[in-house]
Design a protein around this motif. Sequence first.
Motif, PDB file in Angstrom:
ATOM      1  N   ILE A   1      37.644  -3.247  12.570  1.00  0.00           N
ATOM      2  CA  ILE A   1      37.633  -4.451  11.737  1.00  0.00           C
ATOM      3  C   ILE A   1      37.451  -4.082  10.269  1.00  0.00           C
ATOM      4  O   ILE A   1      38.182  -4.564   9.406  1.00  0.00           O
ATOM      5  N   LEU A   2      36.482  -3.233   9.960  1.00  0.00           N
ATOM      6  CA  LEU A   2      36.246  -2.844   8.570  1.00  0.00           C
ATOM      7  C   LEU A   2      37.461  -2.161   7.961  1.00  0.00           C
ATOM      8  O   LEU A   2      37.718  -2.295   6.764  1.00  0.00           O
ATOM      9  N   ALA A   3      38.224  -1.462   8.756  1.00  0.00           N
ATOM     10  CA  ALA A   3      39.417  -0.783   8.256  1.00  0.00           C
ATOM     11  C   ALA A   3      40.458  -1.774   7.732  1.00  0.00           C
ATOM     12  O   ALA A   3      41.326  -1.397   6.949  1.00  0.00           O
ATOM     13  N   ARG A   4      40.363  -3.019   8.117  1.00  0.00           N
ATOM     14  CA  ARG A   4      41.306  -4.046   7.648  1.00  0.00           C
ATOM     15  C   ARG A   4      40.888  -4.698   6.338  1.00  0.00           C
ATOM     16  O   ARG A   4      41.655  -5.415   5.724  1.00  0.00           O
ATOM     17  N   PHE A   5      39.664  -4.464   5.913  1.00  0.00           N
ATOM     18  CA  PHE A   5      39.149  -5.078   4.683  1.00  0.00           C
ATOM     19  C   PHE A   5      39.682  -4.355   3.455  1.00  0.00           C
ATOM     20  O   PHE A   5      39.961  -3.166   3.492  1.00  0.00           O
ATOM     21  N   ASN A   6      39.778  -5.072   2.351  1.00  0.00           N
ATOM     22  CA  ASN A   6      40.054  -4.476   1.045  1.00  0.00           C
ATOM     23  C   ASN A   6      38.776  -4.334   0.235  1.00  0.00           C
ATOM     24  O   ASN A   6      38.649  -3.459  -0.611  1.00  0.00           O
ATOM     25  N   ILE A   7      37.834  -5.228   0.492  1.00  0.00           N
ATOM     26  CA  ILE A   7      36.565  -5.290  -0.223  1.00  0.00           C
ATOM     27  C   ILE A   7      35.502  -5.728   0.781  1.00  0.00           C
ATOM     28  O   ILE A   7      35.760  -6.583   1.627  1.00  0.00           O
ATOM     29  N   PHE A   8      34.309  -5.177   0.642  1.00  0.00           N
ATOM     30  CA  PHE A   8      33.186  -5.660   1.427  1.00  0.00           C
ATOM     31  C   PHE A   8      32.298  -6.474   0.498  1.00  0.00           C
ATOM     32  O   PHE A   8      31.816  -5.967  -0.517  1.00  0.00           O
ATOM     33  N   ALA A   9      32.107  -7.750   0.817  1.00  0.00           N
ATOM     34  CA  ALA A   9      31.291  -8.638  -0.017  1.00  0.00           C
ATOM     35  C   ALA A   9      30.013  -9.014   0.731  1.00  0.00           C
ATOM     36  O   ALA A   9      30.067  -9.419   1.890  1.00  0.00           O
ATOM     37  N   LEU A  10      28.898  -8.860   0.032  1.00  0.00           N
ATOM     38  CA  LEU A  10      27.597  -9.173   0.588  1.00  0.00           C
ATOM     39  C   LEU A  10      26.888 -10.090  -0.404  1.00  0.00           C
ATOM     40  O   LEU A  10      26.429  -9.641  -1.449  1.00  0.00           O
ATOM     41  N   SER A  11      26.854 -11.367  -0.093  1.00  0.00           N
ATOM     42  CA  SER A  11      26.287 -12.347  -1.027  1.00  0.00           C
ATOM     43  C   SER A  11      24.925 -12.847  -0.567  1.00  0.00           C
ATOM     44  O   SER A  11      24.586 -14.006  -0.714  1.00  0.00           O
ATOM     45  N   SER A  12      24.130 -11.954  -0.042  1.00  0.00           N
ATOM     46  CA  SER A  12      22.826 -12.316   0.522  1.00  0.00           C
ATOM     47  C   SER A  12      21.829 -12.757  -0.539  1.00  0.00           C
ATOM     48  O   SER A  12      21.875 -12.304  -1.679  1.00  0.00           O
ATOM     49  N   ASN A  13      20.898 -13.590  -0.110  1.00  0.00           N
ATOM     50  CA  ASN A  13      19.764 -13.968  -0.947  1.00  0.00           C
ATOM     51  C   ASN A  13      18.625 -12.976  -0.785  1.00  0.00           C
ATOM     52  O   ASN A  13      17.762 -12.865  -1.637  1.00  0.00           O
ATOM     53  N   THR A  14      18.606 -12.279   0.343  1.00  0.00           N
ATOM     54  CA  THR A  14      17.570 -11.278   0.592  1.00  0.00           C
ATOM     55  C   THR A  14      18.132 -10.187   1.493  1.00  0.00           C
ATOM     56  O   THR A  14      18.899 -10.465   2.409  1.00  0.00           O
ATOM     57  N   GLU A  15      17.807  -8.972   1.182  1.00  0.00           N
ATOM     58  CA  GLU A  15      18.170  -7.793   1.960  1.00  0.00           C
ATOM     59  C   GLU A  15      17.146  -6.730   1.631  1.00  0.00           C
ATOM     60  O   GLU A  15      16.416  -6.845   0.650  1.00  0.00           O
ATOM     61  N   GLN A  16      17.129  -5.685   2.385  1.00  0.00           N
ATOM     62  CA  GLN A  16      16.382  -4.510   1.993  1.00  0.00           C
ATOM     63  C   GLN A  16      17.373  -3.355   1.923  1.00  0.00           C
ATOM     64  O   GLN A  16      17.807  -2.975   0.871  1.00  0.00           O
TER      65      GLN A  16
ATOM     66  N   VAL B   1      27.700  -5.227  -8.598  1.00  0.00           N
ATOM     67  CA  VAL B   1      26.487  -5.824  -8.033  1.00  0.00           C
ATOM     68  C   VAL B   1      26.000  -6.826  -9.069  1.00  0.00           C
ATOM     69  O   VAL B   1      25.678  -6.468 -10.200  1.00  0.00           O
ATOM     70  N   GLN B   2      25.983  -8.077  -8.690  1.00  0.00           N
ATOM     71  CA  GLN B   2      25.721  -9.177  -9.620  1.00  0.00           C
ATOM     72  C   GLN B   2      24.381  -9.847  -9.335  1.00  0.00           C
ATOM     73  O   GLN B   2      23.871  -9.766  -8.222  1.00  0.00           O
ATOM     74  N   PRO B   3      23.823 -10.531 -10.324  1.00  0.00           N
ATOM     75  CA  PRO B   3      22.553 -11.237 -10.105  1.00  0.00           C
ATOM     76  C   PRO B   3      22.645 -12.191  -8.916  1.00  0.00           C
ATOM     77  O   PRO B   3      23.688 -12.806  -8.671  1.00  0.00           O
ATOM     78  N   GLN B   4      21.543 -12.316  -8.233  1.00  0.00           N
ATOM     79  CA  GLN B   4      21.485 -13.060  -6.973  1.00  0.00           C
ATOM     80  C   GLN B   4      22.043 -14.482  -7.039  1.00  0.00           C
ATOM     81  O   GLN B   4      22.781 -14.888  -6.163  1.00  0.00           O
ATOM     82  N   ASN B   5      21.720 -15.245  -8.025  1.00  0.00           N
ATOM     83  CA  ASN B   5      22.136 -16.650  -8.065  1.00  0.00           C
ATOM     84  C   ASN B   5      23.214 -16.931  -9.092  1.00  0.00           C
ATOM     85  O   ASN B   5      23.363 -18.067  -9.534  1.00  0.00           O
ATOM     86  N   ASP B   6      23.996 -15.937  -9.447  1.00  0.00           N
ATOM     87  CA  ASP B   6      25.036 -16.116 -10.460  1.00  0.00           C
ATOM     88  C   ASP B   6      26.419 -16.056  -9.800  1.00  0.00           C
ATOM     89  O   ASP B   6      27.071 -15.027  -9.778  1.00  0.00           O
ATOM     90  N   MET B   7      26.830 -17.186  -9.257  1.00  0.00           N
ATOM     91  CA  MET B   7      28.105 -17.242  -8.547  1.00  0.00           C
ATOM     92  C   MET B   7      29.295 -17.029  -9.486  1.00  0.00           C
ATOM     93  O   MET B   7      30.319 -16.497  -9.080  1.00  0.00           O
ATOM     94  N   GLU B   8      29.156 -17.414 -10.739  1.00  0.00           N
ATOM     95  CA  GLU B   8      30.236 -17.163 -11.708  1.00  0.00           C
ATOM     96  C   GLU B   8      30.438 -15.674 -11.906  1.00  0.00           C
ATOM     97  O   GLU B   8      31.578 -15.193 -11.933  1.00  0.00           O
TER      98      GLU B   8
ATOM     99  N   ALA C   1      33.749 -13.566 -10.862  1.00  0.00           N
ATOM    100  CA  ALA C   1      34.465 -12.760 -11.862  1.00  0.00           C
ATOM    101  C   ALA C   1      34.607 -11.318 -11.391  1.00  0.00           C
ATOM    102  O   ALA C   1      35.685 -10.710 -11.527  1.00  0.00           O
ATOM    103  N   ALA C   2      33.547 -10.748 -10.817  1.00  0.00           N
ATOM    104  CA  ALA C   2      33.614  -9.377 -10.308  1.00  0.00           C
ATOM    105  C   ALA C   2      34.601  -9.274  -9.149  1.00  0.00           C
ATOM    106  O   ALA C   2      35.362  -8.298  -9.052  1.00  0.00           O
ATOM    107  N   LEU C   3      34.615 -10.280  -8.291  1.00  0.00           N
ATOM    108  CA  LEU C   3      35.573 -10.305  -7.190  1.00  0.00           C
ATOM    109  C   LEU C   3      36.999 -10.350  -7.723  1.00  0.00           C
ATOM    110  O   LEU C   3      37.879  -9.632  -7.230  1.00  0.00           O
ATOM    111  N   SER C   4      37.247 -11.136  -8.736  1.00  0.00           N
ATOM    112  CA  SER C   4      38.585 -11.223  -9.333  1.00  0.00           C
ATOM    113  C   SER C   4      39.044  -9.871  -9.872  1.00  0.00           C
ATOM    114  O   SER C   4      40.204  -9.488  -9.709  1.00  0.00           O
ATOM    115  N   VAL C   5      38.123  -9.148 -10.501  1.00  0.00           N
ATOM    116  CA  VAL C   5      38.466  -7.811 -11.017  1.00  0.00           C
ATOM    117  C   VAL C   5      38.861  -6.900  -9.867  1.00  0.00           C
ATOM    118  O   VAL C   5      39.893  -6.220  -9.927  1.00  0.00           O
TER     119      VAL C   5
END
Length: 113
Positions: A3-18, A53-60, A64-68
Amino acid sequence: ERILARFNIFALSSNTEQMPNSMLEAMAANLPILATDVGDVKRMLAPENAPFVQPQNDMEALTAALSVLLSHQEERARLGALNRAHVRAAYSLDTMVRRYDALYAAPRAAKIT
């Protein structure tokens, strides 16, 4: 892995992780990472991937990073290769065993001397 081999980008938009194992798997699959700046996410990546890697609550900023990344195939490939090399060097089983061995050996050596 298939499955991962089919991705172009891995996006992780978590509010919390370690230390997200899914991100390590994506790095090993040669993917660039787009993520929120939570936990150890930024520290885990190849340094060149840090601008995505963008600030946690900055969807803009995340958008923008995703667009790049979406519009620069060569950059995705470059970051994916760097992430793969980094995850192999820093997070392989051999590296983990050596680090644990050194960690456990230090108190023993201190008691002996």
